[in-house]
Design a protein around this motif. Structure first.
Motif, PDB file in Angstrom:
ATOM      1  N   ALA A 156     -22.402  14.106  16.404  1.00 18.83           N
ATOM      2  CA  ALA A 156     -22.888  14.395  16.814  1.00 18.83           C
ATOM      3  C   ALA A 156     -21.809  15.196  17.543  1.00 18.83           C
ATOM      4  CB  ALA A 156     -23.502  13.339  17.753  1.00 18.83           C
ATOM      5  N   PHE A 157     -21.669  16.254  18.196  1.00 19.15           N
ATOM      6  CA  PHE A 157     -20.409  16.499  18.947  1.00 19.15           C
ATOM      7  C   PHE A 157     -20.211  16.952  20.645  1.00 19.15           C
ATOM      8  CE2 PHE A 157     -21.978  19.036  14.698  1.00 19.15           C
ATOM      9  CZ  PHE A 157     -20.817  19.159  14.573  1.00 19.15           C
ATOM     10  N   ASN A 208     -24.566  21.581  21.129  1.00 22.29           N
ATOM     11  CA  ASN A 208     -24.889  21.901  20.092  1.00 22.29           C
ATOM     12  C   ASN A 208     -25.705  21.944  19.454  1.00 22.29           C
ATOM     13  OD1 ASN A 208     -24.148  23.414  17.625  1.00 22.29           O
ATOM     14  ND2 ASN A 208     -21.841  22.444  17.823  1.00 22.29           N
ATOM     15  N   LEU A 209     -26.709  22.393  20.347  1.00 19.71           N
ATOM     16  CA  LEU A 209     -27.855  22.024  19.991  1.00 19.71           C
ATOM     17  C   LEU A 209     -28.681  23.380  19.951  1.00 19.71           C
ATOM     18  CD1 LEU A 209     -28.475  19.861  22.968  1.00 19.71           C
ATOM     19  CD2 LEU A 209     -28.804  18.809  20.629  1.00 19.71           C
ATOM     20  N   PHE A 210     -30.521  23.177  19.394  1.00 17.90           N
ATOM     21  CA  PHE A 210     -30.826  25.137  19.035  1.00 17.90           C
ATOM     22  C   PHE A 210     -31.579  24.650  20.046  1.00 17.90           C
ATOM     23  CE2 PHE A 210     -31.613  22.043  14.768  1.00 17.90           C
ATOM     24  CZ  PHE A 210     -30.574  22.887  14.465  1.00 17.90           C
ATOM     25  N   PRO A 211     -31.033  26.164  21.584  1.00 15.63           N
ATOM     26  CA  PRO A 211     -31.674  26.449  22.494  1.00 15.63           C
ATOM     27  C   PRO A 211     -32.606  26.625  22.952  1.00 15.63           C
ATOM     28  CG  PRO A 211     -29.363  27.199  22.697  1.00 15.63           C
ATOM     29  CD  PRO A 211     -29.763  27.341  20.952  1.00 15.63           C
ATOM     30  N   GLU A 261     -28.161  14.891  22.380  1.00 15.84           N
ATOM     31  CA  GLU A 261     -27.444  15.059  21.058  1.00 15.84           C
ATOM     32  C   GLU A 261     -26.739  13.971  20.188  1.00 15.84           C
ATOM     33  OE1 GLU A 261     -25.153  17.913  20.743  1.00 15.84           O
ATOM     34  OE2 GLU A 261     -23.969  16.864  18.979  1.00 15.84           O
ATOM     35  N   GLU A 263     -31.224  30.129  15.808  1.00 17.50           N
ATOM     36  CA  GLU A 263     -30.910  29.402  17.450  1.00 17.50           C
ATOM     37  C   GLU A 263     -29.423  28.722  17.411  1.00 17.50           C
ATOM     38  OE1 GLU A 263     -32.490  28.743  20.639  1.00 17.50           O
ATOM     39  OE2 GLU A 263     -34.199  30.464  19.491  1.00 17.50           O
ATOM     40  N   ASN A 264     -28.858  28.063  16.082  1.00 18.12           N
ATOM     41  CA  ASN A 264     -27.286  27.770  15.895  1.00 18.12           C
ATOM     42  C   ASN A 264     -27.681  27.278  14.326  1.00 18.12           C
ATOM     43  OD1 ASN A 264     -25.331  26.387  16.278  1.00 18.12           O
ATOM     44  ND2 ASN A 264     -26.018  24.815  17.237  1.00 18.12           N
ATOM     45  N   ARG A 298     -24.926  24.284  13.754  1.00 11.48           N
ATOM     46  CA  ARG A 298     -25.915  22.257  13.800  1.00 11.48           C
ATOM     47  C   ARG A 298     -26.759  22.675  12.848  1.00 11.48           C
ATOM     48  NH1 ARG A 298     -26.022  18.717  17.443  1.00 11.48           N
ATOM     49  NH2 ARG A 298     -26.741  17.039  15.907  1.00 11.48           N
TER      50      ARG A 298
END
Lengths: 254, 351
Positions: free
Chosen positions: A85-86, A90-93, A158, B215-216, B219
């Protein structure tokens, strides 16, 4: 306290002339929660990056269950059980809270290369994602886009995503940073709950001494990229060198 | 049933659903609703471009990959059919073989470009696709012995798909039931089926990973997805769909040339269609392609009529001169990007 799950052997990285992590050798045993402390810039997050693979090591080895993973790409280490976990969320917004967790479970179930079924038709993946969201108390927000969540809820998500990954090695990087006083306990209870499974090991970078005192079985201290101290919490916190050099400021914060 | 066909990803907005239904019905009944060579030709072009733009949306809108090689893949499908029909002679075996060869060539090129350049930054991938596509376009126009050069290739398709073949003696609803009609329905059915396949792919577990990468990507890798493999497969799938669209186009036109399939102008058109329609929605491709091709075909005529009607008024007839149609298309594009940043489909869904 049995065999080592995760080991680093002389692990080092240099950025130009600066040695950020300097030959750190350390074992992390199953059933143990190790707090990693040290002043800012001591190399804690870089040490994490070397273990999970975001930064390639200049020298040394990372071993998971005795097998070397030093040269493996990030995704492959994750599949083998190193979960992270960051520190900076640091997610998929653009995706929903539910979809963020669902994607993690889907990765764990190795369904990513399935091109022709409907993602939502895999009931076992969706149910597992719902169960995790209920555990972190984000269930009522599951349809919301992540970009609209509060900071505290993003931190919870997260942590939820790491739990959803179900790894052998949990790596938390300041999981409660910036959370309000009433939100932090939810996350800390979750981490404490993970300790019940004695086949896993937990690494926790943390500044808050009260958190470390309640959760940690062991503390390691990083200073200028080297391993400065290692031992049970009471012993490490009491040692003079640590008290003066590295803990002084942190203890005042409590 | 309909939900499964649409992969659980319906229009989710009544106006959008009605527009899509109207487009679908118009295309399905085009030869009967709008008889005449030119209008049926426009309808077939719309079908082909819906598929082509949807396949581009898979990479641009879902995976967030910017590629300028899409017309190259489109051209590979088209030239596959053209070359097979030229060298193997007229026949369905030539069409099938050409289509398969074109799709295979597109997949191999996409795989190579992807593995070499998708590891690095997005801008580098875009530049590589631009370079490879330009090189292929130059090669095609220079190797005139094989490809017909700038003149392109004319070839024959099976008689069963041409106007010469009559299936009924009497016209139905005033429309002759001949091979040309069958050809239109081949294009329509294949485009519809492939569009539904693409819609399924973006809603599959794989499609969700693509959105996560968009998106990222950092991650996505950290939760266990090998980003470079996903990007490469997405590029290959998109390339194959584009090649199939090219084959359909070649079967319909009975002609291929650099200007109809490979030119950079078409690449720009595809970009405009996907942006106007709405990226990352699939349905945007339907609306974007339909609007754009209708404008391309009928805006000039409309403007000519308007200019004639306004004769005597200062300035306006000059502005509405049919030769200025690109200017107005440009204005429409700027306005639509400004007012609908998520495209028409995104706007109608209230995003």
């Amino acid at each position: 306290m049995t065999a080592s799950l995760l080991q680093t052997r002389d692990l080092a990285v240099r950025f130009g002339g600066h040695v950020a992590v300097d030959h750190v050798t350390c074992d992390f045993r199953a059933g143990e929660l190790t707090a990693i402390v040290g002043p800012n810039g001591a190399g804690k997050t870089t040490y994490f990056n070397l273990i999970s693979g975001q930064v390639p090591a200049s020298a040394g080895k990372v071993l998971l269950k005795g097998r070397e993973v030093t040269r493996l790409p990030v995704a492959e280490r994750t599949r083998r059980g190193i979960g992270r976990a960051f520190q900076l969320t640091n997610l998929f917004p653009g995706l929903s809270v539910f979809e963020n967790v669902r994607l993690v479970i889907q990765a764990r179930c190795h369904r990513g290369f399935d091109l022709f079924s409907m993602a939502m038709s895999h009931a076992e993946i969706s149910e597992a994602a719902q169960e995790i969201l209920a555990r972190v108390r984000l269930w009522d927000l599951s349809g919301q886009p992540v970009s609209e969540l509060s900071h505290g809820n993003q931190r919870k998500l997260e942590v939820a995503m790491l739990i959803a990954l179900d790894p052998k090695v949990y790596m938390f990087d300041e999981p409660t940073a910036g959370m309000s006083v009433d939100e932090a306990p939810v996350v800390l209870d979750l981490i404490a709950g993970l300790k019940d499974d004695v086949t896993r090991t937990i690494l926790l970078v943390e500044h808050k001494m009260d958190v470390i005192r309640t959760l940690a079985d062991r503390i390691i201290v990083l200073h200028n990229g080297t391993l400065a101290a290692d031992g049970p919490p009471a012993e490490v916190m009491a040692s003079d060198v640590v008290q003066e050099a590295y803990m002084g400021k942190a203890l005042e914060d409590v | 049933m309909l939900t499964r066909l649409l992969s659980g990803d319906g229009p989710r907005s009544l106006p959008l659903a009605l527009i899509l239904l109207a487009i679908f019905l118009c295309l399905a009944l085009a030869p009967f609703l709008f008889p005449g060579t030119r209008s049926v030709d426009t309808a077939a072009r719309i079908c082909v471009f819906i598929l082509l733009v949807a396949s581009y949306d898979l990479t641009l809108g879902y995976a967030g990959i910017v590629s300028f090689a899409h017309t190259m893949f489109f051209g590979m499908g088209a030239y596959g059919v053209a070359l097979a029909s030229t060298h193997l002679g007229r026949g369905f075996d030539a069409l099938v073989l050409g289509t398969l060869a074109g799709a295979l060539a597109a997949a191999v090129f996409a795989l190579l470009i992807g593995l070499f350049s998708l590891r690095v930054r997005a801008i580098f991938f875009a530049m590589i696709t631009l370079a490879v596509a330009s090189a292929v376009a130059v090669l095609v126009s220079q190797l005139s012995g094989l490809t017909g050069g700038e003149d392109g290739l004319n070839y024959q398709i099976p008689r069963a798909l041409t106007a010469a073949q009559k299936y009924l003696d009497e016209p139905v609803l005033g429309v002759r039931i001949n091979g040309k009609l069958l050809n239109y329905y081949l294009v329509f059915a294949a485009s519809t089926a492939l569009f539904l396949v693409l819609l399924r792919i973006v809603n599959s577990p794989f499609g969700r990973v693509l959105q996560a990468i968009r998106e990222n990507d950092f991650r996505a890798e950290a939760i266990g997805y090998r980003v470079v493999y996903y990007r490469t497969i997405a590029t290959c799938v998109s390339a194959v769909a584009a090649a199939l669209a090219g084959s359909l186009y070649a079967i319909w036109l009975r002609y291929v040339g650099p200007d109809t399939t490979l030119s950079f102008e078409i690449m720009v058109d595809i970009l405009l269609m996907v942006v106007i329609g709405g990226m990352g929605t699939m349905y945007g491709a339907v609306i974007g392609a339909t609007l754009f091709i209708l404008a391309q075909n009928y805006l000039q005529g409309l403007m000519g009529a308007a200019a004639a009607g306004l004769e005597g008024v200062p300035l306006l007839p000059g502005l509405l001169d049919p030769d200025r149609w690109l200017l107005w298309l440009g204005v429409l594009f700027v306005l639509s990007v400004y007012f609908f940043p998520t495209g028409i489909a995104g706007r109608l869904r209230g995003e």
